[in-house]
Design an enzyme around this catalytic site. Structure first.
Site, PDB file in Angstrom:
ATOM      1  N   GLU A 250      19.502  -9.664   1.284  1.00  0.00           N
ATOM      2  CA  GLU A 250      18.985  -9.555  -0.083  1.00  0.00           C
ATOM      3  C   GLU A 250      17.454  -9.639  -0.063  1.00  0.00           C
ATOM      4  OE1 GLU A 250      17.895  -9.500  -3.913  1.00  0.00           O
ATOM      5  OE2 GLU A 250      19.874  -8.918  -3.166  1.00  0.00           O
ATOM      6  N   ALA A 251      16.815  -8.747  -0.817  1.00  0.00           N
ATOM      7  CA  ALA A 251      15.360  -8.738  -0.874  1.00  0.00           C
ATOM      8  C   ALA A 251      14.808  -9.913  -1.665  1.00  0.00           C
ATOM      9  CB  ALA A 251      14.877  -7.427  -1.489  1.00  0.00           C
TER      10      ALA A 251
ATOM     11  N   HIS B  17      21.456   0.615 -17.621  1.00  0.00           N
ATOM     12  CA  HIS B  17      22.716   1.122 -17.085  1.00  0.00           C
ATOM     13  C   HIS B  17      22.485   2.278 -16.116  1.00  0.00           C
ATOM     14  CE1 HIS B  17      24.914  -0.487 -20.924  1.00  0.00           C
ATOM     15  NE2 HIS B  17      24.480  -1.453 -20.129  1.00  0.00           N
TER      16      HIS B  17
END
Length: 538
Positions: A33-34, A470
């Site tokens: 994960e960054a 979205h």
């Protein structure tokens, strides 16, 4: 370092995959994960999302390109950069969409992705506070709940919805095929006082397993290929370059922005684009980063009187009362999702099912760039077109993984989208003009009573509309020349590489996208485990 599965991205999909794949103690899983850990208390307080969408460390800080569709504006494009990804910063609305959304995916040739095929995976994910039934599950990790605090103004809006022809649904996720206009209380990824992000529900349980390793603060540069097989990823953390080797599969779960960007940096994409940014072509897939779809949100707000709203509860002594309700009862303003009521309406004659979603809040924002509730009592109807025809793109700007990609949804570039958005604003006005609301209605603040013609409404849309967060479809599933993955979410023409996140949607779902993204990850995890069983049996 080495693992059987290397997952890139600990957002909604990545957390699901880490949980499901590490359930086998003989399988080693690495999750990269960054962002950092989800320790910020605003993540876990439901109403804290208002302070998170432009957070300097918990988001990527993206902006969409200036575009004529929005009068040349560069719209902020929030995406979560933290464990849980966007499920840690979103408005917590759990609405799955119309059954026809998924039947359409199946009609496009994606086997098993019709409504009948995806419903079991929605149920597998869910721990619904109402208990299991034909449409809900109660044994999954994801805690979902009903709207428990139901303000009087929201009741009036539901009554207004029925007055303009919407059918009330007690369960907005229990829609029969062919349902017409409807209205009901939203469901939420919340339980009691706390947001139930994918990190809190899926990942926290998996963290106890010794066969799952989680690396945070790590930026993935590219997928490592040996011929036509993915064998790992290169990433950096703390200024040092590292490599992770995958003995089985690399899985990209970076979302509709991150996953195509990583593919392009890896030389997987449109050769003409890759040549422009100086990345050698490893594998031609012209659809990578194309087909970006997003819901374009515009708001209609009105001043009200004689009925409580969240505006006056958000400051002074009333806020202290709300704080006490939150601490001692787990109720009140601080438990609110981004909306409490949702309505689906049809505004285009040619649409077979409702084509506009309206989210209602018993609150309104003050004018200006800071997200702050207005002083005057107010209400808001935010609407978007459910099935936009406008198509955009995500493109790496250079070979440098630290440079944000170009993002352009090309909002309102299709005439049908413009007609539908105008119709959506008029639908919100009809809702506000219904008899149930009129005793409390003072007047419209936005767009304002002077804005009446189609041209005036379109100008308002271009000036003020924005993303509803979205972003989807940039690595779409299918068999056509622009498809990126097949119906098992394997990247076409490559081995050992899948994309599993919102980017694989062939078309955007009609309503909020977090619930379908979690479903996609559940179904993708099942496909991966089935492939592993086949290998062992061979």
């Amino acid at each position: 370092m080495q693992a059987d599965y290397v997952i890139v991205g600990a957002g909604s999909a990545g957390c699901v995959l880490a949980y499901r794949l590490s359930a086998d103690p003989g399988t080693r899983v690495l999750l990269i994960e960054a962002g950092g850990r989800d320790r910020n208390p605003l993540i876990h307080i439901p109403a804290g999302y208002m302070k998170l969408l432009d957070h300097p460390t918990l988001t990527w800080g993206f902006k969409a390109e200036a575009d004529p569709g929005v009068n040349g504006r560069e719209i902020p494009y929030p995406r979560g950069r933290v464990l849980g990804g966007s499920s840690s910063i979103n408005g917590m609305i759990y609405v799955r969409g119309q059954p026809e959304d998924f039947d359409h995916w199946g009609q496009l040739g994606n086997r098993g992705w019709n409504w009948e095929g995806v419903l079991p995976f929605f149920k597998r994910a869910e721990n619904w506070e109402g208990g299991a039934d034909e449409f809900h599950g109660e044994e999954g990790p994801l805690l979902t709940s009903k709207t428990s605090d139901k303000p009087e103004l929201c009741h009036k809006i539901i009554e207004a919805g029925t007055q303009i022809g919407c059918e009330y649904h007690e369960d907005v996720n229990h829609l029969p095929p062919g349902a017409g206009g409807n209205i009901g209380w939203v469901q939420q990824t919340r339980r009691g006082r706390r947001r139930q992000s994918a990190a809190r529900t899926y990942l926290r349980a998996a963290m106890k397993r010794s066969n799952l390793e989680i690396i945070t603060g790590a930026l993935v540069h590219r997928v490592v290929l040996e011929g036509k097989r993915a064998v790992g990823v290169e990433f950096s953390r703390g200024g040092q370059a590292e490599r992770a080797h995958a003995t089985r599969e690399v899985i990209l779960s970076g979302g509709a922005i991150g996953s195509p960007h990583i593919l392009q940096l890896s030389g997987i994409g449109d050769p003409e684009h890759l040549a422009r940014i100086g990345v050698p072509v490893s594998h031609e897939l012209r659809g990578v980063g194309k087909n970006l779809q997003d819901h374009f949100l515009a708001r209609c707000t009105a001043e009200v009187k004689g009925i409580p709203t969240a505006n006056e509860k958000s400051r002074g002594l009333p806020f202290l009362g709300e704080l006490a309700r939150y601490v001692f009862a787990g109720q009140g303003l601080l438990t609110y999702a981004a909306s409490l009521v949702c309505a689906s309406v049809k505004v285009l004659e040619e649409s077979a099912t409702p084509d506009v979603q309206i989210l209602f809040a018993n609150a309104s924002f003050a004018p200006g760039p800071i997200r702050k509730l207005d002083v005057k009592p107010g209400m808001t109807g935010g609407m978007w077109q459910m099935r936009p025809l406008s198509r955009g793109y995500v493109e790496a700007k250079s070979s440098d993984p630290r440079q944000a990609p170009a993002i352009n949804p090309r909002y309102l570039s299709d005439e049908t989208d413009r007609r539908c958005a105008i119709g959506g604003l008029r639908a919100v006005r009809r809702l506000f003009a219904a008899p149930a609301v009129q005793p409390y209605y003072v007047g419209e603040m936005l767009p304002g009573a002077a804005v009446q013609s189609d041209d005036e409404l379109l100008d308002y849309l271009r000036q003020t509309g924005s993303t509803v967060f979205h972003a989807t479809c940039t690595c779409k599933m299918g068999q056509d020349p622009m498809a990126v993955v097949d119906d098992q979410l394997r990247v076409h023409g490559l081995e050992g590489l899948r994309v599993i996140d919102a980017s694989v949607m062939p078309t955007v779902t009609s309503t909020n996208t977090n619930a379908p993204t979690i479903m996609i990850a559940e179904k993708g995890a099942a496909a991966i485990k089935a492939s592993a069983r086949q290998r062992l049996a061979a």
